[in-house]
Design an enzyme around this catalytic site. Structure first.
Site, PDB file in Angstrom:
ATOM      1  N   ASP A   1     -10.237  -4.088  -4.642  1.00 27.19           N
ATOM      2  CA  ASP A   1      -9.455  -3.075  -3.941  1.00 27.19           C
ATOM      3  C   ASP A   1      -9.535  -1.775  -4.741  1.00 27.19           C
ATOM      4  O   ASP A   1      -9.282  -1.784  -5.953  1.00 27.19           O
ATOM      5  CB  ASP A   1      -8.007  -3.545  -3.824  1.00 27.19           C
ATOM      6  CG  ASP A   1      -7.078  -2.546  -3.148  1.00 27.19           C
ATOM      7  OD1 ASP A   1      -7.528  -1.472  -2.713  1.00 27.19           O
ATOM      8  OD2 ASP A   1      -5.869  -2.850  -3.061  1.00 27.19           O
TER       9      ASP A   1
ATOM     10  N   SER B   1       0.828  -1.196   0.000  1.00 23.04           N
ATOM     11  CA  SER B   1       0.000   0.000   0.000  1.00 23.04           C
ATOM     12  C   SER B   1       0.871   1.259   0.000  1.00 23.04           C
ATOM     13  O   SER B   1       1.628   1.484  -0.943  1.00 23.04           O
ATOM     14  CB  SER B   1      -0.964  -0.047   1.189  1.00 23.04           C
ATOM     15  OG  SER B   1      -1.973   0.914   1.070  1.00 23.04           O
TER      16      SER B   1
ATOM     17  N   HIS C   1      -8.128  -5.084   0.020  1.00 23.32           N
ATOM     18  CA  HIS C   1      -7.136  -4.372   0.813  1.00 23.32           C
ATOM     19  C   HIS C   1      -7.610  -4.494   2.265  1.00 23.32           C
ATOM     20  O   HIS C   1      -8.770  -4.127   2.527  1.00 23.32           O
ATOM     21  CB  HIS C   1      -7.170  -2.901   0.376  1.00 23.32           C
ATOM     22  CG  HIS C   1      -5.904  -2.154   0.573  1.00 23.32           C
ATOM     23  ND1 HIS C   1      -5.075  -1.828  -0.458  1.00 23.32           N
ATOM     24  CD2 HIS C   1      -5.334  -1.650   1.678  1.00 23.32           C
ATOM     25  CE1 HIS C   1      -4.042  -1.148  -0.012  1.00 23.32           C
ATOM     26  NE2 HIS C   1      -4.176  -1.025   1.300  1.00 23.32           N
TER      27      HIS C   1
END
Length: 323
Positions: free
Chosen positions: A256, A160, A286
């Site tokens: 995501d 991320s 996510h």
């Protein structure tokens, strides 16, 4: 959440989050948001694996002290290395939230993993995290012999926001003739803070773990000025030239908001002649990579990362082990 695309374990995770309630991160004071994020991952991140040596240390960059954690596995030396930058929107998470991941990668790859506790926003705005991560990568390269690391086999990686930082450190190292980076590992990376107008953002804006409003809050906390979003060290997808960057492993999750920008970056790397291995994990959200205690695909992704790091000098990235 009843979306049939979602893996059953992911549906269980989302159902638990919904049952526990609680205010969205973006509505909480910073300290409370950080504790909430850590608590949310704690039940799902799995048990930490034993390693011969795990050591906390302090190194120094241009702006002062940077805490790191060094994971040293068994195996022949010099070994490959992975400099790891944790996710959390540049605002939440730390060395402890990603300890299980780093231990697992070190044990499966035989690589020394150096996890970096870079400065967080909003106390430290962009580019503070970039400065710390680049300084830590430089320190690892300069201290490779002492750490038992092969300086030709140093990878950078993260998930991320950490994937964003790994991509940026790779760009900066290329442009400033910095440390040799053998591999960049980008797990559902943020690659474009200038626009959230993608199909995956629209489709998965709410109800799939990470939300669009949460990402807007992270962006606001991280950037000192809105125009910083167009800086390539904040949005590597906007870099005009990706030629000459290290080989990349890019992992995305099907459900995501960040999926499309991560996959766009993988395509641009390929178009620039960079060797890329790309995997989309179907039915995942996510932050599935941090859920190895309950989601088998998280363990598969960790094994894929470990296999790539173990062979970081190879021009073609290896297939992950089966099982």
């Amino acid at each position: 959440m009843t979306d049939s695309r979602l893996d059953p374990q992911i549906r269980d995770f989302l159902a638990q989050m919904e049952a526990e309630g609680g205010a969205p991160l973006e509505t909480l004071p910073i300290a409370e948001a950080r504790q909430t994020a850590a608590d949310g991952l704690a039940q799902w991140k799995g048990e930490p694996e034993e390693l011969p040596k795990v050591e906390d240390a302090i190194i120094y960059g241009p702006d002062g002290a940077i805490p790191i954690r060094i994971y040293s596995p068994e195996g022949l030396k010099p070994s490959p290395a992975l400099v790891y930058f944790h996710g959390g929107g540049w605002v939440v998470c730390d060395l402890d939230t990603h300890d299980v991941i780093c231990r697992a990668i070190a044990r499966r790859s035989g690589a020394v993993v150096v996890s970096v506790d870079y400065r967080l926003a909003p106390e430290h705005k962009f580019p503070a995290a970039v400065i710390d991560c680049y300084a830590a990568t430089t320190w690892v390269a300069e201290n490779a012999e002492r750490l038992g690391i092969d300086p030709r086999r140093i990878a950078v990686g993260g998930d991320s926001a950490g994937g964003n930082l790994a991509a940026v450190v790779s760009l900066q190292s290329r442009d400033e003739a910095g440390p040799h980076i053998a591999l960049q590992v980008l797990v559902y990376p943020v690659t474009d803070l200038s626009s959230f107008d993608t199909p995956s953002y629209r489709e998965f804006a709410e109800g799939y773990g990470l939300t669009a409003s949460e990402m807007e809050w992270f962006r606001a906390q991280y950037l000192a000025r809105p125009e910083d979003a167009r800086c390539v060290h904040a949005s590597p997808l906007l870099a005009p030239d990706l030629r000459g960057l290290p080989p990349a492993l890019v992992i995305t999750a099907e459900c995501d908001p960040l999926r499309d920008e991560g996959e766009a970056y993988a395509r641009r790397l390929k178009e620039a002649g960079v060797p890329v291995r790309f995997t989309r994990y179907e039915g995942m959200i996510h932050p599935f990579f941090s859920l190895s205690g309950g989601v088998p695909q998280a363990r598969e992704a960790i094994a894929e990362v470990a296999a790539a790091v173990a062979s970081a000098t190879c021009r073609q990235l290896p297939q992950p082990p089966v099982g």
